[in-house]
Scaffold this motif. Structure first.
Motif, mmCIF file in Angstrom:
data_model
loop_
_atom_site.group_PDB
_atom_site.id
_atom_site.type_symbol
_atom_site.label_atom_id
_atom_site.label_comp_id
_atom_site.label_asym_id
_atom_site.label_seq_id
_atom_site.Cartn_x
_atom_site.Cartn_y
_atom_site.Cartn_z
ATOM 1 N N LEU A 157 5.431 13.887 -3.952
ATOM 2 C CA LEU A 157 4.566 13.668 -5.116
ATOM 3 C C LEU A 157 3.200 13.132 -4.693
ATOM 4 O O LEU A 157 2.161 13.554 -5.220
ATOM 5 N N ILE A 158 3.203 12.209 -3.739
ATOM 6 C CA ILE A 158 1.933 11.645 -3.255
ATOM 7 C C ILE A 158 1.119 12.724 -2.544
ATOM 8 O O ILE A 158 -0.106 12.833 -2.740
ATOM 9 N N ALA A 159 1.787 13.533 -1.719
ATOM 10 C CA ALA A 159 1.077 14.596 -0.988
ATOM 11 C C ALA A 159 0.470 15.600 -1.956
ATOM 12 O O ALA A 159 -0.672 16.056 -1.762
ATOM 13 N N GLU A 160 1.211 15.972 -2.996
ATOM 14 C CA GLU A 160 0.679 16.915 -3.993
ATOM 15 C C GLU A 160 -0.539 16.331 -4.688
ATOM 16 O O GLU A 160 -1.533 17.034 -4.926
ATOM 17 N N PRO A 193 6.476 15.653 4.017
ATOM 18 C CA PRO A 193 5.937 14.298 3.793
ATOM 19 C C PRO A 193 7.029 13.334 3.377
ATOM 20 O O PRO A 193 7.961 13.685 2.648
ATOM 21 N N THR A 194 6.945 12.125 3.868
ATOM 22 C CA THR A 194 7.835 11.046 3.450
ATOM 23 C C THR A 194 7.022 9.764 3.457
ATOM 24 O O THR A 194 5.858 9.758 3.878
ATOM 25 N N TYR A 211 12.666 8.730 -0.627
ATOM 26 C CA TYR A 211 11.415 8.628 0.127
ATOM 27 C C TYR A 211 10.732 9.992 0.261
ATOM 28 O O TYR A 211 9.502 10.089 0.186
ATOM 29 N N GLU A 212 11.533 11.047 0.444
ATOM 30 C CA GLU A 212 10.947 12.382 0.571
ATOM 31 C C GLU A 212 10.340 12.855 -0.744
ATOM 32 O O GLU A 212 9.252 13.453 -0.763
ATOM 33 N N GLU A 213 11.031 12.589 -1.864
ATOM 34 C CA GLU A 213 10.505 13.005 -3.167
ATOM 35 C C GLU A 213 9.228 12.240 -3.501
ATOM 36 O O GLU A 213 8.261 12.809 -4.008
ATOM 37 N N MET A 214 9.233 10.931 -3.226
ATOM 38 C CA MET A 214 8.021 10.144 -3.470
ATOM 39 C C MET A 214 6.894 10.623 -2.560
ATOM 40 O O MET A 214 5.742 10.742 -2.990
ATOM 41 N N GLY A 215 7.220 10.910 -1.308
ATOM 42 C CA GLY A 215 6.210 11.419 -0.378
ATOM 43 C C GLY A 215 5.640 12.751 -0.830
ATOM 44 O O GLY A 215 4.432 12.993 -0.725
ATOM 45 N N GLY A 268 0.841 -1.187 0.000
ATOM 46 C CA GLY A 268 0.000 0.000 0.000
ATOM 47 C C GLY A 268 0.877 1.237 0.000
ATOM 48 O O GLY A 268 2.046 1.192 0.407
ATOM 49 N N ILE A 269 0.336 2.364 -0.479
ATOM 50 C CA ILE A 269 1.093 3.617 -0.520
ATOM 51 C C ILE A 269 0.523 4.580 0.511
ATOM 52 O O ILE A 269 -0.625 5.009 0.396
ATOM 53 N N ARG A 270 1.332 4.866 1.497
ATOM 54 C CA ARG A 270 0.926 5.822 2.530
ATOM 55 C C ARG A 270 2.101 6.749 2.835
ATOM 56 O O ARG A 270 3.264 6.358 2.685
#
Length: 475
Positions: A458-461, A265-266, A452-456, A254-256
């Motif tokens: 992108l997900i937050a955006e 976000p991370t 992890y921060e960059e992926m976080g 899962g993606i959280r």
């Protein structure tokens, strides 16, 4: 071991000759009344025997494209001028995936007044190359997989396709791949989960038990280590940054996201752990070859066929490369992140759609309906290792002459584990950005924290965009 048997190579040359002549006739390169080159010249050009050339020409006779005249040659029929032509945008891999050339030839036999002209689309930019042709009125039918349809739907381009009536004879989950806002836009032709494919002989020689449904990724890594030690070669490979491979780990966890204390976000520990396990596998160069520069699925298949590796992540489509070989292989479900975790894997479905602005819409509908019909689906079942989308045909017994894995029907037990990329809850554009980040990480251009921060971020955006969209809709 040779990559291709002599039989397979001959068949490919014969199919290519028939396809090339058919295309030249239907596109007008060979006009009605024109004579084909002599059989001896065709034999030399396509590296075939005269007897094989005659077999190929007989196919074109049956399709009503040419007429053979004794002691004169083969002439293009005048009636070709009257044929309806439909242009079919498709991936070049479909010939191998489910014998597309055979399916088109059978459609021509059943519908002699309609001829299908395949147009190979850009494999690396399928959707945009298709949209360009569609917008210019140059496509009547489009093949696309579940991910490509998701990309079209997200860009608002699904409306360029005709809606279709649901077919209850197809596996429901395959039709779900092409649903958008409650409407069906393509008929599924074939589908495949991502599975573990392994060389049985290598496991016997290493005195190791074969993979089973209880395996975790740590079990795979440990077995790969022992295989590498005993064989002196790498043990496992797949294209690391493929959306159809790394996404499996994200589907399983899962993606959280979460704040890192500074409110940046991370990735959550569970999501980060799935990528940690993935990286632990990919970066272990005792068992996993260094990331190959070509980044093509063909490299994975080539390494497995040459027995350079013992395990690969594969789809049933990939297995068509083995169907004429004496390779001793089988399948297992994908491992899980932790023991007793529920299994989960990615499903890839290929379908065909009618283009909305087609000038030959009725003929296009007939072709799309044919590809999902029992006749075409039976040809896929009997002549390839791919899984037909029509349930009754997919599960029928066949007199097998193909090198099909003993666990071919394993997919029937895996239906509860299937997910599409859209089940990650992220658009294709974000997943493509993930791929670039993973490439940078494995190339050591960024570290784990940055990944992890960059992926976080992108997900937050994406989550903020969804929330704003929902607010605007409600007001």
């Amino acid at each position: 071991m040779n990559n291709k048997s002599g039989r397979q190579s001959f068949r490919e040359r014969l199919d290519y000759m028939v396809s090339k002549l058919r295309t030249d006739i239907l596109s007008g390169i060979l006009q009605p009344g024109a004579y084909l080159p002599a059989e001896s010249l065709l034999a030399k050009q396509f590296e075939l025997s005269n007897k094989s050339v005659r077999r190929g020409l007989d196919i074109l006779v049956q399709e009503g494209l040419i007429q053979k005249i004794d002691r004169v040659g083969s002439v293009v029929m005048e009636s070709v001028r009257e044929r309806i032509r439909i242009h079919f945008g498709c991936s070049s891999s479909l010939t191998k995936d489910f014998k597309l050339d055979d399916l088109i030839a059978e459609f021509h036999r059943l519908h002699p007044g309609i001829h299908v002209l395949p147009l190979a689309l850009n494999d690396f930019d399928h959707v945009n190359s298709a949209l360009e042709l569609m917008n210019n009125g140059m496509l009547d039918v489009l093949s696309l997989n579940s991910t490509q349809f998701q990309e079209m739907a997200e860009s608002g381009s699904a409306e360029l396709l005709e809606t279709l009536e649901p077919d209850p004879g197809l596996y429901p989950i395959t039709s779900e791949a092409f649903l958008h806002e409650g409407q069906l836009f393509a008929y599924p032709i074939s589908f495949s989960p991502v599975v573990l494919c392994y060389n049985k002989a290598h496991f016997r020689e290493a005195d190791l038990p074969e993979p089973d449904s209880y395996w975790t990724w740590d079990d795979l890594i440990e077995s790969a280590r022992q295989l590498s030690e005993k064989r002196g070669r790498h043990a496992v490979y797949f294209v690391p940054a493929s959306e159809n491979r790394y996404s499996v780990f994200l589907l399983q966890s899962g993606i959280r996201i979460m704040g890192d204390g500074g409110h940046h976000p991370t990735l959550s520990p569970e999501t980060a752990n799935s990528l940690d396990i993935y990286s632990k596998l990919v970066n272990n160069h005792q068992i996993f070859p260094k990331y190959l520069a070509g980044n093509h699925e063909d490299e994975t298949i080539s390494l497995f066929v040459q027995e350079q590796v013992s395990m690969i992540l594969a789809t049933y489509y990939n297995l068509n490369e083995f169907k004429d070989l004496s390779l001793d292989y089988d399948l297992a479900p994908l491992p899980t992140l932790k023991a007793k975790d529920p299994q989960k894997t990615l499903l890839v479905t290929i379908g065909a759609a009618v283009v909305g602005n087609s000038r030959q819409k009725e003929a296009a509908r007939q072709f799309v309906s044919f590809l999902a019909s029992a006749e075409a689906q039976r040809m896929i079942r009997e002549r390839s290792v791919s899984i037909p989308a029509r349930k009754r045909i997919a599960e029928m017994p066949v007199d097998d002459h193909l090198n099909r894995p003993s666990r071919y029907l394993m997919y029937r037990e895996l239906f509860p584990t299937f997910s599409y990329l859209r089940d990650l809850g992220l658009p294709i554009a974000v997943l493509q950005s993930f791929r670039k980040l993973l490439n940078a990480y494995w190339s050591r251009m960024i570290n784990e924290t940055s990944l992890y921060e960059e992926m976080g971020r992108l997900i937050a955006e994406e989550n903020r965009g969804k929330a704003e969209g929902a607010t605007n809709t409600s007001t």
